[in-house]
Scaffold this motif. Structure first.
Motif, short mmCIF file in Angstrom:
data_model
loop_
_atom_site.label_atom_id
_atom_site.label_comp_id
_atom_site.label_asym_id
_atom_site.label_seq_id
_atom_site.Cartn_x
_atom_site.Cartn_y
_atom_site.Cartn_z
N ARG A 75 27.16 32.14 78.28
CA ARG A 75 27.65 31.41 79.23
C ARG A 75 29.02 32.04 79.67
N GLU A 76 29.87 32.16 78.85
CA GLU A 76 31.36 32.69 79.29
C GLU A 76 31.17 33.99 79.89
N ARG A 109 24.37 38.68 67.33
CA ARG A 109 25.24 37.44 66.97
C ARG A 109 25.96 36.93 68.29
N LEU A 110 25.41 37.21 69.44
CA LEU A 110 25.95 36.74 70.63
C LEU A 110 25.60 34.82 70.76
N SER A 111 26.41 34.12 70.89
CA SER A 111 26.15 32.82 70.88
C SER A 111 25.81 32.44 72.37
N ILE A 167 21.66 37.14 80.21
CA ILE A 167 23.02 37.70 80.35
C ILE A 167 22.93 38.40 81.78
N VAL A 168 23.85 38.40 82.58
CA VAL A 168 24.01 39.19 83.97
C VAL A 168 23.61 40.66 83.61
N SER A 169 22.75 41.10 84.65
CA SER A 169 22.16 42.35 84.57
C SER A 169 22.88 43.44 84.92
N GLU A 170 22.47 44.61 84.74
CA GLU A 170 23.27 45.92 85.30
C GLU A 170 22.72 45.67 86.79
N GLU A 171 21.58 45.36 87.18
CA GLU A 171 21.50 45.35 88.50
C GLU A 171 22.40 44.64 89.40
N GLU A 172 22.57 43.35 88.72
CA GLU A 172 23.47 42.42 89.51
C GLU A 172 24.62 43.13 89.60
N ILE A 173 25.13 43.53 88.66
CA ILE A 173 26.56 44.27 88.56
C ILE A 173 26.81 45.49 89.69
N LYS A 187 30.52 35.89 87.47
CA LYS A 187 30.61 34.69 88.98
C LYS A 187 32.01 34.76 89.45
N ARG A 188 33.06 34.45 88.49
CA ARG A 188 34.47 34.67 89.10
C ARG A 188 34.93 35.87 89.86
N LEU A 189 34.45 36.81 89.19
CA LEU A 189 34.70 38.41 89.79
C LEU A 189 34.23 38.56 90.96
#
Length: 301
Positions: A289-290, A282-284, A189-195, A296-298
């Motif tokens: 991916r979504e 329970r994260l699929s 999952i996108v990391s806090e650092e990337e954010i 990425k869109r942001l």
């Protein structure tokens, strides 16, 4: 003959490594359970004979036949639904009048009436040929059905497929991950650092556009002072001053607002990410991916 046909299509399939075919000869009731416990098949295929009383005829090595109720078989298989995804009863009358064979098993294939041996083998061969080459169980059933329909004997009305949607949904659910799997899941999952990097980048861009505004204001004031000092005509002064707003326009202000809006959206995204991480087990895969696609869109303006 049927066993050889299945082995032949498996040996020549594109996905041979994904499947393992194990066959057992004469099987009694006790041996059936033994095999289910030891082999743990994903697809249980039973060939043989059936009668109009909704019974299978199991035969041991000495030729002794045992009658097994289809309903009783369904009850027995309830204890193996954790690994059995499909039951294929390639026997006459195996699903005659039956519409609810073990709802814990996703797919049930059987015969509504008596079926000639050669047709049963042809249907089985084409079903597995399709399955071993990457088709779904539903599609493989349709392909096998269309093959025996080519003879124009009406045999395509004999095979029957029962699909238990509830069982399919249950099997599609991902198991709860252990701690190691959870850490691996977090890494996908996108990391806090990337954010944080994205927010810093937007803040820098905002400061840059503010500098442009300050530079524009400074140039405007300098130009005004220069024109008055040089005692240029009033018409020239007004014309030059009019060019300044048109030169810069509202561009910096629009860009600043755009980036401020992005930072706000990223903060909302952070809250969503934290909420989903709380339900991480329970994260699929699709949800992960979504989530990443949304980030990425942001960051793409």
């Amino acid at each position: 003959m049927e066993e050889n046909a299945i082995r032949d299509v498996l040996d020549s399939s594109d996905d041979e490594e994904k499947f393992k075919f194990e066959s057992r000869g004469a099987v009694t009731k006790d041996l059936l359970i033994d095999h289910l416990l030891k082999i743990k098949p994903n697809i249980l295929h039973i060939s043989g004979h059936g009668n109009t009383d909704e019974q299978l005829l199991l035969e041991d090595l000495e030729g002794y036949k045992e009658e097994v109720s289809i309903k009783r078989l369904s009850d027995v298989l309830s204890g193996f639904s954790d690994h059995i995804n499909c039951v294929f009863l390639n026997t006459c009358h195996s699903l005659a009048g039956i519409n609810d064979f073990n709802q814990n098993i996703a797919y049930i294939i059987g015969m509504k009436n008596e079926i000639p041996d050669d047709v049963a083998i042809s249907f089985s061969r084409n079903f597995y040929n399709s399955l071993f080459n990457g088709r779904t169980i539903k599609d493989s059933f349709k392909i096998a059905l269309s093959r025996i329909a080519m003879t124009d004997q009406g045999d395509e009305h004999i095979p029957k497929l029962i699909v238990n949607e509830t069982a399919i949904l249950e099997k599609d659910k991902e198991p709860i991950e252990d701690e190691d799997d959870e850490n691996e899941l977090i890494n996908t999952i996108v990391s806090e650092e990337e954010i944080a990097v994205a927010k810093i980048g937007y803040k820098k861009s905002i400061r840059f556009h503010y500098r442009l505004i300050y530079i524009a204001i400074g140039l405007s004031l300098g130009l005004v002072a220069f024109l008055f000092i040089s005692q240029g005509s009033q018409d020239i002064t007004s014309a030059l001053l009019g060019l300044i707003p048109s030169a810069f326009g509202s561009y910096p202000f629009l860009e600043i607002q755009k980036r401020k809006n992005r930072i706000t959206l990223i903060r909302v995204f952070e809250l969503k990410r934290k909420r989903l991480l709380n339900a991480l087990a329970r994260l699929s895969v699709n949800e992960r991916r979504e989530l990443n696609d949304e980030f990425k869109r942001l960051i793409i303006i």
